[in-house]
Motif scaffolding. Structure first.
Motif, PDB file in Angstrom:
ATOM      1  N   PHE A 229       0.838  -1.199   0.000  1.00 45.04           N
ATOM      2  CA  PHE A 229       0.000   0.000   0.000  1.00 45.04           C
ATOM      3  C   PHE A 229       0.875   1.252   0.000  1.00 45.04           C
ATOM      4  N   VAL A 233       0.879   4.323  -2.736  1.00 47.58           N
ATOM      5  CA  VAL A 233       0.726   5.738  -2.399  1.00 47.58           C
ATOM      6  C   VAL A 233       1.941   6.523  -2.862  1.00 47.58           C
ATOM      7  N   TRP A 237      -1.237   7.360  -5.903  1.00 45.55           N
ATOM      8  CA  TRP A 237      -2.353   6.518  -5.506  1.00 45.55           C
ATOM      9  C   TRP A 237      -3.420   6.465  -6.601  1.00 45.55           C
ATOM     10  N   PHE A 271       7.716   3.096   6.384  1.00 48.66           N
ATOM     11  CA  PHE A 271       6.720   3.969   6.998  1.00 48.66           C
ATOM     12  C   PHE A 271       7.224   5.403   7.126  1.00 48.66           C
ATOM     13  N   VAL A 272       8.539   5.546   7.286  1.00 55.89           N
ATOM     14  CA  VAL A 272       9.086   6.907   7.283  1.00 55.89           C
ATOM     15  C   VAL A 272       8.872   7.522   5.903  1.00 55.89           C
ATOM     16  N   LEU A 274       6.580   6.736   3.900  1.00 58.34           N
ATOM     17  CA  LEU A 274       5.140   6.987   3.804  1.00 58.34           C
ATOM     18  C   LEU A 274       4.775   8.328   4.429  1.00 58.34           C
ATOM     19  N   LEU A 275       5.260   8.568   5.649  1.00 53.40           N
ATOM     20  CA  LEU A 275       4.904   9.824   6.326  1.00 53.40           C
ATOM     21  C   LEU A 275       5.435  11.004   5.543  1.00 53.40           C
ATOM     22  N   LEU A 278       3.318  11.456   2.385  1.00 54.45           N
ATOM     23  CA  LEU A 278       1.974  11.957   2.677  1.00 54.45           C
ATOM     24  C   LEU A 278       2.027  13.422   3.073  1.00 54.45           C
ATOM     25  N   TYR A 279       3.135  13.805   3.720  1.00 57.35           N
ATOM     26  CA  TYR A 279       3.209  15.194   4.151  1.00 57.35           C
ATOM     27  C   TYR A 279       3.580  16.119   2.994  1.00 57.35           C
ATOM     28  N   PRO A 282       1.202  14.293  -1.139  1.00 56.56           N
ATOM     29  CA  PRO A 282       0.234  13.205  -0.996  1.00 56.56           C
ATOM     30  C   PRO A 282      -0.197  12.630  -2.340  1.00 56.56           C
ATOM     31  N   ILE A 291      -6.944  12.058  -5.668  1.00 61.56           N
ATOM     32  CA  ILE A 291      -6.618  12.772  -4.446  1.00 61.56           C
ATOM     33  C   ILE A 291      -7.659  13.808  -4.049  1.00 61.56           C
ATOM     34  N   TRP A 296     -10.115  10.210   0.222  1.00 60.44           N
ATOM     35  CA  TRP A 296      -8.727  10.255   0.648  1.00 60.44           C
ATOM     36  C   TRP A 296      -8.296  11.713   0.782  1.00 60.44           C
TER      37      TRP A 296
ATOM     38  N   LYS C 141      -3.721  17.021   8.309  1.00 61.37           N
ATOM     39  CA  LYS C 141      -4.339  17.609   7.117  1.00 61.37           C
ATOM     40  C   LYS C 141      -4.860  16.502   6.191  1.00 61.37           C
ATOM     41  N   LYS C 143      -7.034  13.016   5.285  1.00 56.94           N
ATOM     42  CA  LYS C 143      -8.370  12.572   5.654  1.00 56.94           C
ATOM     43  C   LYS C 143      -8.534  11.090   5.376  1.00 56.94           C
ATOM     44  N   ILE C 157       6.389   2.717  13.156  1.00 59.75           N
ATOM     45  CA  ILE C 157       7.707   3.305  13.395  1.00 59.75           C
ATOM     46  C   ILE C 157       8.012   3.287  14.890  1.00 59.75           C
TER      47      ILE C 157
END
Lengths: 296, 256, 361
Positions: A229, A233, A237, A271-272, A274-275, A278-279, A282, A291, A296, C141, C143, C157
């Motif tokens: 996933f 992303v 996505w 996951f890092v 990913l964050l 996303l920040y 996205p 988007i 989402w 921010k 959703k 993490i």
């Protein structure tokens, strides 16, 4: 010993695992495009494909190709069942409910597998021996080439399915405008049903191809699913090409990270990323058609 | 400097020009009608004024402050309230809570003091409830103050949405098709209420398709067509403007 | 949300409506909590309170006491998430991470630095809240699914960091020998004492949440959940409200984590993975979105369920997954909510009947 010496080797390993992430990501995208559902049980299909093949091979004594084929068909049926029994009754539910339902399905599938097949990690024999090939100083197991080849073939068939057939167009239509498609006589539920089958099949194939290289066990599916996933992303996505690109990027970055950080942190890398994605973006690398939509 | 001034706004959607060099000025204390065929860009203009979208170029000033690139909540803090064309009522709250939520910015408590229910929170909540009931009485919804907002009829929900905008004590209120879907009697009462709101010193900018209503209550009318301002002035002037008649007749033919 | 479609009432509905109505006399009103402004403390609350006080005395069974301690801790978690998920309408799959932060803050402060547990208790909530603030600011921010994914990523993490930083957290082995919770020389060293401690904390936090919900903050939560556009046009800072709900939920989780560390006296990374987050969300969903008592009931129910299932060893998790799915399919908007909608049908049925009779006269 400098970590740089390992880099080509790690890179090739990253490409292999990246192909698997790409396939899992494609599974997510296929379902999401048809139904705007994210199926967190996607990784379980990968695990199931490998597990069922293993037991058909060892327990049933079937020849390898037949075992793999039967396993894929079984997993596709499980994918259909998942849709009929869980997601179809919940087709009008809100996001948290759908999320929980697929996670619940994931718990159920993985632990039932443990019950039926045991909790030991399993591996499958490689298709063509384990003798590594040496290409320009890098050792590659032949299985890696199979993984890449299978990924490539699946991509092409998925492309043909979604762009060259009426069915693919119908899926596309029912995803972008469910009501409109309904009015044109395209059954949205049927499309979602088929999407579950397709993505389950892709997951199973990915599992069968990767397991000769990496072990699998009953709880391995969740993490692979999540990383798939993340790949989808990361690449963008909702786009098939995004999932593929994201899969390879994620696989390579994750693999290379071993050279620079303690290996225990490897699982956190995805996951890092990913964050961060996303920040900062996205939409993903290639941009996302989804988007702006509500979910989402 | 006028109260609200929109200066040469341009707004594009995927290459389609929704608003082209539109300038609009609203004086304090008047009711200004904004009319035009569907797709003329009226609601887009509202979105721009309330900060929900950004123009490609141009400026918007409210009381002399440049609000072009402000966040929606900052603009509402300055005293701009609005309603929506597609009803945006909070159906999971009661009628009175909808109004009280409209007072959000006027109640100054933070998370902690609310959680601990400190004495002054108790007092302000009580006052807010009383004031909300007064607003409901003015709107004729007091009998249903304990209902869930989703249980109200469509017309009542529209009124409630207007009440919510009023609750923040705005100086300018943007009404997006307040009469759409209302019955004739409801429209009558709506007209009375809008005039009454104006009497209390609130400036009103109203988008409306109901010509009778606009012509009756508005002091000035601006007409938008295809993203351009084609006429502006008192109702009588606008009514006789050939361009306006043309736009509406053409629209009528297309619609039919 | 209440379904306003007036469905026809059938005779056979009485079969379940009557028992449900009887149940409703003691069960909380789902999702109508925030509407009751006038009565802060109702008679029904007294029933609960009395029941809670007497329960462990009537059943002097230490296993039950222990179970209720765990249920209380889960209820605190569910209560915190209920504000974020049930009221403000945002999804978090990383709630267990804040619980874990609470556990480790207490574990480290008490065993390494010898802080009293009471100080560690507050420090846990503060650390959780501070981290939630830092994490929430950028990711809120997002959703829907993306928010769920981002919070899940944060949780994973966190788990990896806990497993890998051996010197601080003890790695996979964890930390042992966390002292009992003690306050002014009084040590909560039996399950019975811990029971009163946990549920006391829970009641305190419940009152805090109730106050929050009936104030302007609660209205802002609900407003943000339904329509962010409308919320911002009345001057509600959507980002701030979401962040507030997230931080408060995390602080609650910090309290819960601290209590958990003191009760179990160990801290171990396996306790708060994705499965715990799923469990907490299930408590909130089953209890009904947008009410405060529901998640507590959900927490008691699911804690009990997990305990019962534990007896079936390797069958427990498959059955657990199956039950989760079945519950979701049969009560997609929460058991509490479904119950209440039936009641509304019942009331409207009798109301209409009376009116009809009047009209005929």
């Amino acid at each position: 010993m400098t970590p740089w010496a390992y880099i080509p080797q790690l890179f090739s390993a990253g490409i292999t695992i990246g192909a698997i992430y790409a396939l899992v990501g494609l599974g997510f995208v296929t379902i999401a495009r048809a139904s705007q559902i994210i199926n967190f049980a996607q990784g379980e299909f990968v695990m199931l494909g490998a597990m069922i093949t293993f037991f058909l091979l060892k327990g049933g004594g079937l020849p390898y190709p037949l075992a793999a084929l039967v396993a894929v068909i079984l997993v596709v049926i499980i994918g259909f069942l998942l849709h009929i029994t869980v997601l179809y009754p919940l087709r009008k539910a809100s996001i948290p409910i759908l999320l929980m339902a697929t996670l619940g399905a994931s718990i159920f599938i993985s632990n039932t597998t443990a019950l039926v097949f045991g909790t030991l990690p399993r591996t499958l024999p490689a298709f063509l021996g384990n003798q590594p090939l040496q290409i320009g100083g890098i050792f590659i197991v032949p299985q890696s080439l199979f993984v890449l080849g299978a990924t490539f073939l699946l991509l092409i068939s998925l492309y043909l399915l979604s762009h060259r057939t009426l069915l693919g167009k119908a899926m596309e239509a029912s995803s972008t405008d469910p009501l409109g498609a309904d009015l044109l006589g395209i059954s949205r539920n049927l499309m979602v049903f088929l999407a579950f089958g397709v993505s389950a099949g892709m997951g199973a194939i990915a599992g069968i191809f990767i397991t000769p290289i990496f072990y699998t066990s009953y709880h391995a599916g969740t993490l692979i699913g999540l990383k798939g996933f993340v790949a989808a992303v990361l690449g963008g996505w909702g786009k098939n090409s995004g999932a593929i690109l994201g899969g390879f990027v994620l696989g390579v970055v994750e693999s290379l990270s071993i050279a620079f950080i303690p290996s225990g942190y490897k699982d956190a890398v995805a996951f890092v990323i990913l964050l961060l994605i996303l920040y900062f973006r996205p939409k993903g690398i290639l941009g996302s058609p989804f988007i702006d939509s509500r979910r989402w | 400097m006028s109260f609200l001034s929109v200066e040469e706004i341009i707004k594009n959607y995927d290459g389609v020009r929704a608003l082209n060099q539109v300038s609009l000025h609203v004086r304090k204390g008047i009711i200004k009608g904004l009319i035009g065929p569907n797709g003329a860009g009226k609601t887009t203009l509202f979105h721009l004024i309330s900060g929900m979208e950004r123009p490609a170029s141009g400026k918007i000033y409210f009381k002399g402050t440049d609000i072009t690139s402000m966040e929606p909540y900052e603009i509402s803090l300055l005293g701009v309230g609005r309603t929506f064309q597609t009803l945006q009522i909070w159906g999971n709250m009661t009628v009175v809570e909808n109004i009280m939520a409209g007072m959000h910015t006027r109640l100054k408590e933070g998370f902690l003091s609310c959680g601990l229910w400190l004495p002054w929170v108790k007092r302000t909540e009580k006052e807010a409830l009383k004031e909300a009931k007064e607003i409901l009485e003015f709107l004729g919804l007091l009998g249903r103050w304990k209902w869930l907002a989703s249980q109200l009829s469509f017309g009542q929900q529209k009124i409630l949405e207007m009440g919510r905008a009023l609750a923040m004590k705005p100086e300018l209120i943007l009404l997006d098709e307040p009469a759409a879907g209302l019955t004739a009697t409801e429209v009558r009462r709506l007209a009375e209420r809008i005039c009454q709101i104006r009497k209390e010193g609130v400036t009103i900018l109203v988008v409306e398709h109901h010509m009778g209503l606009v012509m009756e209550i508005a002091d000035e009318i601006a007409v938008l067509n295809n993203g351009e301002l084609i006429a502006e002035g008192t109702p009588d002037v606008v009514r006789r403007n050939p361009q306006v008649i043309e736009a509406y007749l053409k629209g009528a033919r297309v619609d039919a | 949300m209440v379904d306003t479609n007036q469905k026809e009432f059938r005779k056979r509905d009485l079969l379940y409506v009557v028992p449900l109505w009887l149940l409703s006399l003691i069960l909380p009103d789902p999702h109508l909590d925030h509407l009751r402004k006038e009565s802060r403390f109702r008679r029904r609350d007294l029933f609960y309170l009395g029941g809670l006080l007497l329960l462990p005395l009537m059943w002097p069974d230490t296993h039950l006491h222990h179970l209720m301690v765990l249920a209380g801790i889960n209820a605190i978690l569910a209560l915190g998430l209920s504000l974020f998920l049930g009221y403000a309408g945002q999804i978090s799959l990383g709630h267990a991470a804040f619980f874990g932060i609470g556990v480790y803050t207490t574990a480290i402060l008490t065993t390494r630095y010898g802080f009293p547990t009471f100080v560690a208790f507050w420090a846990s909530a503060l650390v959780s809240a501070a981290l939630a603030y830092l994490i929430g600011k950028p990711i809120l921010k997002l959703k829907g699914y993306f928010l769920a994914l981002a919070t899940l990523g944060f949780g994973e993490i966190f788990l990896v960091i806990v497993r890998e930083s051996h010197s601080l957290t003890g790695g996979v082995i964890g930390i042992f020998g966390i002292p009992w919770f003690s306050l002014a020389g009084f040590s909560f060293d039996t399950y019975l004492k811990q029971y009163y401690l946990t549920w006391g904390v829970l009641i305190g936090l419940l009152l805090f949440s109730k106050n929050l919900i009936r104030s302007k903050i609660g209205r802002a939560f609900l407003a943000v959940a339904t329509s962010e556009d409308a919320a911002s046009t009345v001057g509600i800072k959507v980002a701030q409200i979401k962040l507030g709900a997230f931080v408060i939920g995390a602080a609650f989780a910090g309290f819960a984590g601290s209590l958990f560390a003191c009760v179990m006296s160990t801290a171990n990374p396996e306790t708060f993975g994705l499965n715990l987050s799923v469990l907490i969300i299930m408590m909130v969903i089953l209890g009904g979105m947008g009410n405060l008592y529901g998640p507590i009931a959900g927490a008691i129910f699911l804690t009990w369920l997990v305990d019962i299932l534990g007896k079936y060893q390797e069958y427990s998790l498959p059955i657990y997954g199956l039950i989760l799915i079945l519950l979701l399919i049969s009560f997609p908007d929460g058991i509490g909510t479904r119950l209440n909608i039936r009641l509304i049908y019942l009331i409207s049925y009798f109301g209409r009947k009376k009116r009809r009779e009047k009209a005929e006269l």
